[in-house]
Motif scaffolding. Structure first.
Motif, PDB file in Angstrom:
ATOM      1  N   SER A   1       0.839  -1.188   0.000  1.00  0.00           N
ATOM      2  CA  SER A   1       0.000   0.000   0.000  1.00  0.00           C
ATOM      3  C   SER A   1       0.877   1.242   0.000  1.00  0.00           C
ATOM      4  O   SER A   1       2.001   1.218   0.502  1.00  0.00           O
ATOM      5  N   VAL A   2       0.345   2.323  -0.550  1.00  0.00           N
ATOM      6  CA  VAL A   2       1.082   3.591  -0.497  1.00  0.00           C
ATOM      7  C   VAL A   2       0.957   4.241   0.877  1.00  0.00           C
ATOM      8  O   VAL A   2       1.711   5.153   1.203  1.00  0.00           O
ATOM      9  N   PHE A   3       0.008   3.764   1.689  1.00  0.00           N
ATOM     10  CA  PHE A   3      -0.186   4.350   3.014  1.00  0.00           C
ATOM     11  C   PHE A   3       1.018   4.021   3.905  1.00  0.00           C
ATOM     12  O   PHE A   3       1.473   2.880   3.954  1.00  0.00           O
ATOM     13  N   PRO A   4       1.545   5.001   4.629  1.00  0.00           N
ATOM     14  CA  PRO A   4       2.743   4.795   5.461  1.00  0.00           C
ATOM     15  C   PRO A   4       2.437   4.131   6.804  1.00  0.00           C
ATOM     16  O   PRO A   4       2.503   4.745   7.866  1.00  0.00           O
ATOM     17  N   TRP A   5       2.139   2.842   6.763  1.00  0.00           N
ATOM     18  CA  TRP A   5       1.800   2.089   7.968  1.00  0.00           C
ATOM     19  C   TRP A   5       2.937   2.048   8.976  1.00  0.00           C
ATOM     20  O   TRP A   5       2.706   2.027  10.183  1.00  0.00           O
ATOM     21  N   GLY A   6       4.159   2.003   8.514  1.00  0.00           N
ATOM     22  CA  GLY A   6       5.304   1.937   9.420  1.00  0.00           C
ATOM     23  C   GLY A   6       5.434   3.180  10.275  1.00  0.00           C
ATOM     24  O   GLY A   6       5.639   3.095  11.497  1.00  0.00           O
ATOM     25  N   THR A   7       5.310   4.335   9.653  1.00  0.00           N
ATOM     26  CA  THR A   7       5.399   5.593  10.400  1.00  0.00           C
ATOM     27  C   THR A   7       4.238   5.710  11.379  1.00  0.00           C
ATOM     28  O   THR A   7       4.426   6.129  12.529  1.00  0.00           O
TER      29      THR A   7
ATOM     30  N   ALA B   1       0.002  13.383  -1.263  1.00  0.00           N
ATOM     31  CA  ALA B   1      -0.818  14.405  -1.919  1.00  0.00           C
ATOM     32  C   ALA B   1      -0.278  14.736  -3.308  1.00  0.00           C
ATOM     33  O   ALA B   1      -1.047  14.852  -4.266  1.00  0.00           O
ATOM     34  N   ARG B   2       1.028  14.875  -3.433  1.00  0.00           N
ATOM     35  CA  ARG B   2       1.634  15.210  -4.727  1.00  0.00           C
ATOM     36  C   ARG B   2       1.506  14.089  -5.743  1.00  0.00           C
ATOM     37  O   ARG B   2       1.481  14.341  -6.945  1.00  0.00           O
ATOM     38  N   SER B   3       1.415  12.856  -5.276  1.00  0.00           N
ATOM     39  CA  SER B   3       1.298  11.726  -6.200  1.00  0.00           C
ATOM     40  C   SER B   3      -0.157  11.452  -6.583  1.00  0.00           C
ATOM     41  O   SER B   3      -0.430  10.499  -7.318  1.00  0.00           O
ATOM     42  N   GLY B   4      -1.071  12.260  -6.071  1.00  0.00           N
ATOM     43  CA  GLY B   4      -2.481  12.094  -6.400  1.00  0.00           C
ATOM     44  C   GLY B   4      -3.270  11.268  -5.409  1.00  0.00           C
ATOM     45  O   GLY B   4      -4.467  11.091  -5.570  1.00  0.00           O
ATOM     46  N   ALA B   5      -2.615  10.765  -4.389  1.00  0.00           N
ATOM     47  CA  ALA B   5      -3.297   9.951  -3.377  1.00  0.00           C
ATOM     48  C   ALA B   5      -3.787  10.864  -2.250  1.00  0.00           C
ATOM     49  O   ALA B   5      -3.403  10.722  -1.089  1.00  0.00           O
TER      50      ALA B   5
END
Length: 120
Positions: A30-36, A85-89
């Motif tokens: 996923s593109v979501f930053p789960w680790g952070t 945001a910049r990548s469109g997500a």
């Protein structure tokens, strides 16, 4: 002495942040930053617990400022949100901010309450 305790805590927290982030993120496609999100919520929980019990200034410096300060990362949260945001997500970016703030505050509150209850 206080600066040394902070440095020791940070020397433990920073590598743990990196390793945890990589381990968690590797398990998600996923593109979501789960680790952070994981390290920030865990650090908030621990910092809430430290704030919930009477501790010495040395423990607060070592664990609160040093370890939790290096484990958690507002700058990475900000960068990853901007990248999304910049990548469109944009929905992922908004979710990252909202979930991080709400979960972080909830974890800190839970840590504080649990530490107070255990301290009696």
């Amino acid at each position: 002495m206080t600066v040394l305790l902070i440095a020791i805590g940070a020397a433990l927290g920073a590598p743990l942040r990196y390793l945890t982030d990589r381990a968690v993120q590797a398990r998600h496609d996923s593109v979501f930053p789960w680790g952070t999100l994981t390290v920030n919520v865990a650090g908030s929980l621990l910092l809430g617990a430290v704030a919930g019990v009477p501790t010495s200034p040395a423990v607060t410096a070592l664990v609160g400022t040093g370890f939790c300060g290096a484990l958690t990362t507002w700058s990475t949260l900000s960068y990853e949100t901007l990248r999304l945001a910049r990548s469109g997500a944009r929905r992922h970016a908004l979710a990252n901010v909202l979930v991080s703030i709400i979960a972080g505050l909830a974890a800190a509150t839970l840590g504080y309450a649990a530490a107070r209850a255990l301290a009696g």
